[in-house]
Design an enzyme around this catalytic site. Structure first.
Site, PDB file in Angstrom:
ATOM      1  N   ARG A   1     -50.371 -50.860 -20.275  1.00 35.43           N
ATOM      2  CA  ARG A   1     -50.704 -50.813 -18.837  1.00 35.43           C
ATOM      3  C   ARG A   1     -51.920 -51.678 -18.508  1.00 35.43           C
ATOM      4  O   ARG A   1     -52.753 -51.331 -17.658  1.00 35.43           O
ATOM      5  CB  ARG A   1     -50.971 -49.368 -18.372  1.00 35.43           C
ATOM      6  CG  ARG A   1     -49.790 -48.435 -18.534  1.00 35.43           C
ATOM      7  CD  ARG A   1     -48.642 -48.827 -17.611  1.00 35.43           C
ATOM      8  NE  ARG A   1     -47.546 -47.876 -17.714  1.00 35.43           N
ATOM      9  CZ  ARG A   1     -46.546 -47.969 -18.600  1.00 35.43           C
ATOM     10  NH1 ARG A   1     -46.484 -48.982 -19.440  1.00 35.43           N
ATOM     11  NH2 ARG A   1     -45.593 -47.069 -18.616  1.00 35.43           N
TER      12      ARG A   1
ATOM     13  N   SER B   1     -45.961 -42.314 -12.591  1.00 40.46           N
ATOM     14  CA  SER B   1     -46.978 -41.682 -13.445  1.00 40.46           C
ATOM     15  C   SER B   1     -48.342 -41.896 -12.802  1.00 40.46           C
ATOM     16  O   SER B   1     -48.755 -43.035 -12.597  1.00 40.46           O
ATOM     17  CB  SER B   1     -47.008 -42.338 -14.820  1.00 40.46           C
ATOM     18  OG  SER B   1     -45.735 -42.275 -15.390  1.00 40.46           O
TER      19      SER B   1
ATOM     20  N   GLU C   1     -53.447 -44.358 -13.567  1.00 37.69           N
ATOM     21  CA  GLU C   1     -52.700 -45.618 -13.673  1.00 37.69           C
ATOM     22  C   GLU C   1     -52.618 -46.237 -12.277  1.00 37.69           C
ATOM     23  O   GLU C   1     -52.595 -47.453 -12.110  1.00 37.69           O
ATOM     24  CB  GLU C   1     -51.295 -45.287 -14.210  1.00 37.69           C
ATOM     25  CG  GLU C   1     -50.405 -46.484 -14.391  1.00 37.69           C
ATOM     26  CD  GLU C   1     -49.038 -46.112 -14.952  1.00 37.69           C
ATOM     27  OE1 GLU C   1     -48.954 -45.331 -15.921  1.00 37.69           O
ATOM     28  OE2 GLU C   1     -48.048 -46.631 -14.411  1.00 37.69           O
TER      29      GLU C   1
HETATM   30  C1  LIG Z   1     -41.090 -43.594  -8.891  1.00 37.91           C
HETATM   31  C2  LIG Z   1     -41.949 -44.584  -9.652  1.00 37.91           C
HETATM   32  C3  LIG Z   1     -41.675 -44.831 -10.978  1.00 37.91           C
HETATM   33  C4  LIG Z   1     -42.469 -45.751 -11.697  1.00 37.91           C
HETATM   34  N1  LIG Z   1     -42.174 -45.982 -13.015  1.00 37.91           N
HETATM   35  C5  LIG Z   1     -42.890 -46.856 -13.727  1.00 37.91           C
HETATM   36  C6  LIG Z   1     -42.584 -47.111 -15.110  1.00 37.91           C
HETATM   37  O1  LIG Z   1     -41.647 -46.563 -15.673  1.00 37.91           O
HETATM   38  N2  LIG Z   1     -43.357 -48.005 -15.772  1.00 37.91           N
HETATM   39  C7  LIG Z   1     -44.406 -48.657 -15.170  1.00 37.91           C
HETATM   40  O2  LIG Z   1     -45.071 -49.458 -15.858  1.00 37.91           O
HETATM   41  N3  LIG Z   1     -44.711 -48.453 -13.878  1.00 37.91           N
HETATM   42  C8  LIG Z   1     -43.993 -47.564 -13.138  1.00 37.91           C
HETATM   43  N4  LIG Z   1     -44.300 -47.321 -11.815  1.00 37.91           N
HETATM   44  C9  LIG Z   1     -45.453 -48.027 -11.204  1.00 37.91           C
HETATM   45  C10 LIG Z   1     -45.078 -49.281 -10.389  1.00 37.91           C
HETATM   46  O3  LIG Z   1     -43.723 -49.304 -10.111  1.00 37.91           O
HETATM   47  C11 LIG Z   1     -45.455 -50.560 -11.127  1.00 37.91           C
HETATM   48  O4  LIG Z   1     -46.840 -50.582 -11.394  1.00 37.91           O
HETATM   49  C12 LIG Z   1     -45.108 -51.817 -10.298  1.00 37.91           C
HETATM   50  O5  LIG Z   1     -45.245 -52.968 -11.107  1.00 37.91           O
HETATM   51  C13 LIG Z   1     -45.994 -51.956  -9.058  1.00 37.91           C
HETATM   52  O6  LIG Z   1     -45.446 -52.992  -8.282  1.00 37.91           O
HETATM   53  P1  LIG Z   1     -45.774 -53.135  -6.733  1.00 37.91           P
HETATM   54  O7  LIG Z   1     -45.223 -54.429  -6.282  1.00 37.91           O
HETATM   55  O8  LIG Z   1     -45.314 -51.938  -5.997  1.00 37.91           O
HETATM   56  O9  LIG Z   1     -47.356 -53.193  -6.798  1.00 37.91           O
HETATM   57  P2  LIG Z   1     -48.372 -52.769  -5.628  1.00 37.91           P
HETATM   58  O10 LIG Z   1     -48.506 -51.282  -5.644  1.00 37.91           O
HETATM   59  O11 LIG Z   1     -48.001 -53.410  -4.351  1.00 37.91           O
HETATM   60  O12 LIG Z   1     -49.723 -53.425  -6.163  1.00 37.91           O
HETATM   61  C14 LIG Z   1     -50.321 -52.972  -7.353  1.00 37.91           C
HETATM   62  C15 LIG Z   1     -51.643 -53.733  -7.554  1.00 37.91           C
HETATM   63  O13 LIG Z   1     -51.376 -55.112  -7.780  1.00 37.91           O
HETATM   64  C16 LIG Z   1     -52.014 -55.931  -6.796  1.00 37.91           C
HETATM   65  N5  LIG Z   1     -51.044 -57.002  -6.473  1.00 37.91           N
HETATM   66  C17 LIG Z   1     -49.808 -56.840  -5.940  1.00 37.91           C
HETATM   67  N6  LIG Z   1     -49.171 -58.011  -5.867  1.00 37.91           N
HETATM   68  C18 LIG Z   1     -50.018 -58.949  -6.354  1.00 37.91           C
HETATM   69  C19 LIG Z   1     -49.933 -60.350  -6.569  1.00 37.91           C
HETATM   70  N7  LIG Z   1     -48.846 -61.045  -6.238  1.00 37.91           N
HETATM   71  N8  LIG Z   1     -50.995 -60.989  -7.111  1.00 37.91           N
HETATM   72  C20 LIG Z   1     -52.111 -60.308  -7.462  1.00 37.91           C
HETATM   73  N9  LIG Z   1     -52.248 -58.978  -7.293  1.00 37.91           N
HETATM   74  C21 LIG Z   1     -51.220 -58.304  -6.739  1.00 37.91           C
HETATM   75  C22 LIG Z   1     -52.293 -55.006  -5.631  1.00 37.91           C
HETATM   76  O14 LIG Z   1     -53.418 -55.437  -4.893  1.00 37.91           O
HETATM   77  C23 LIG Z   1     -52.550 -53.686  -6.337  1.00 37.91           C
HETATM   78  O15 LIG Z   1     -53.885 -53.620  -6.805  1.00 37.91           O
HETATM   79  C24 LIG Z   1     -43.530 -46.417 -11.055  1.00 37.91           C
HETATM   80  C25 LIG Z   1     -43.791 -46.181  -9.702  1.00 37.91           C
HETATM   81  C26 LIG Z   1     -43.001 -45.269  -8.996  1.00 37.91           C
HETATM   82  C27 LIG Z   1     -43.270 -45.046  -7.540  1.00 37.91           C
END
Ligand SMILES: Cc1cc2nc3c(=O)[nH]c(=O)nc-3n(C[C@H](O)[C@H](O)[C@H](O)COP(=O)(O)OP(=O)(O)OC[C@H]3O[C@@H](n4cnc5c(N)ncnc54)[C@H](O)[C@@H]3O)c2cc1C
Length: 346
Positions: A163, A233, A329
């Site tokens: 992570r 998580s 996380e």
């Molecule tokens: C139901 C559920 C299940 C999940 N299961 C998992 C799992 O199994 N494994 C896992 O690892 N994660 C899991 N996650 C967490 C999440 O899905 C991941 O961390 C995912 O990669 C986040 O993507 P996002 O686009 O939604 O990020 P966001 O929430 O939009 O952003 C996350 C962070 O990244 C920054 N950011 C976003 N885009 C950019 C960019 N282009 N450049 C620079 N910074 C940026 C944002 O400012 C923020 O700080 C889960 C989440 C949910 C809701």
């Protein structure tokens, strides 16, 4: 590039927390991203880049400009032995997997149904069911927003860990990920190391069977954010010394532990929380999920502060019982940008 009429963030974060931003705009290209960034800097606004909003908790209204990264595009090249896929940061991660499946390109099935955008996947090196993003990553492209300089890091240079990656440290502020490069071997090998997938036989299993099994497990274990706000998580699985892990194991033989490196062991955070009898525990509109203790949910009207208070309660209970200090996380976003999540709950 466009500026949204709405300033509401509720539908832009999977926790479904009601919060607002002063401005919300959409970047569809590197040029528009740079222009929006520049414009916000000139107005002295705080800036937040957002993908799918599935790893953030808004603790209050955001006083500044939110830029939604929606840079699209999937380009597939092939060599004799591998598929090389260049993907825009704004593509949806799960939709990318289903798109590639239709072209009979496999290797991402264990990571199915993880919400969020492709560009966010390297940041915390997403992982599930025995595989992490680092195993399929060839490179990550990003821009330094102040100068517009494009930078490409190879997977090795991204310092991927559990992570974690360089994008949470050296390239955290003032940089935006614009695309990632994936490399998937044409000779598909199933990854069946995760317990429930071990039921399949290496010889006969198909990518579709793994994809379906992963989707089924996730749907049965994790609350669907479209029905119940959550960010997956909430805490990382803590990595503790072998000594502490052994001490816990001697008292609780069923404690799930996984070797991490020669000195440390990873312990299931959900199990620790469950041992504190916290499933279903709630503060305000936030609660510990009744089926999966690692997930904090929004029962409908939770504020960011309800979730912070609940996370602090969970943190303290686990620390008291096990002397283990959980680390969120999920990224906490305050009024001007990211704030220190550990500081907020400890
Ligand atoms: C139901 C559920 C299940 C999940 N299961 C998992 C799992 O199994 N494994 C896992 O690892 N994660 C899991 N996650 C967490 C999440 O899905 C991941 O961390 C995912 O990669 C986040 O993507 P996002 O686009 O939604 O990020 P966001 O929430 O939009 O952003 C996350 C962070 O990244 C920054 N950011 C976003 N885009 C950019 C960019 N282009 N450049 C620079 N910074 C940026 C944002 O400012 C923020 O700080 C889960 C989440 C949910 C809701």
């Amino acid at each position: 590039m466009s500026v949204c009429q709405s300033t509401q963030l509720k539908t832009l974060n999977t926790f479904c927390i009601s919060a607002s931003a002063d401005y919300i705009s959409i970047a569809i290209s590197i040029e528009s991203l740079l222009a929006l960034w520049q414009e916000a800097i000139e107005k002295n606004h705080s800036i937040l880049l957002l993908g799918g909003g599935s790893n953030v908790l808004f603790t209050e209204n955001f006083k500044g400009t939110v830029i939604l990264n929606r840079i699209l595009g999937i380009n597939v090249q092939e060599s004799d032995i591998a598929w090389h896929i260049h993907v825009g940061a704004g593509e949806n991660w799960h939709e990318l997997i289903t798109y590639l499946f239709k072209q009979q390109i496999y290797g991402l099935e264990n990571l199915a149904l993880i919400p969020g955008n492709v560009g966010s996947a390297p940041i915390q090196n997403i992982g599930a069911y025995g595989i992490e993003f680092k195993h399929v990553c060839e490179y990550v492209d990003f821009v330094e927003l102040k100068t517009g300089n494009s930078i490409r890091l190879t997977a090795n240079e991204c310092q991927f860990a559990y992570r974690d990656s360089i994008f949470k440290h050296q390239y955290k502020d003032g940089y935006a990920i614009t695309a990632v490069g994936l490399c998937l071997n044409k000779k598909w090998e199933p990854i069946l190391t995760y317990g429930a997938l071990a039921q399949f036989s290496r010889e006969n299993v198909t990518p579709k069977q793994i994809f379906d099994a992963v989707c089924e497990m996730r749907q049965s274990k994790l609350p669907d954010p479209t029905l119940m706000g959550n960010a997956g998580s909430f805490f990382k699985n803590p990595i503790v010394s072998i000594e502490l892990a052994c001490k816990i194991k001697s008292e609780y033989p069923d404690c799930p532990q996984y070797p991490y490196n020669e000195q440390s062991v990873k312990i299931a955070a959900g199990w620790l929380i469950d041992q504190c009898q916290l499933k279903g525990y709630s503060i305000g509109g936030a609660a510990v999920h009744t089926k999966q203790a690692l997930v904090l949910i929004n029962k409908g009207n939770a504020t960011g502060q309800d979730v912070v208070a609940l996370a602090a309660y969970v943190y303290n209970k686990v620390a008291e019982k096990f002397n283990i200090f959980l680390e969120p996380e999920v990224r906490f976003i305050g009024s001007k940008g990211e704030i220190d999540a550990v500081e907020c709950i400890s």
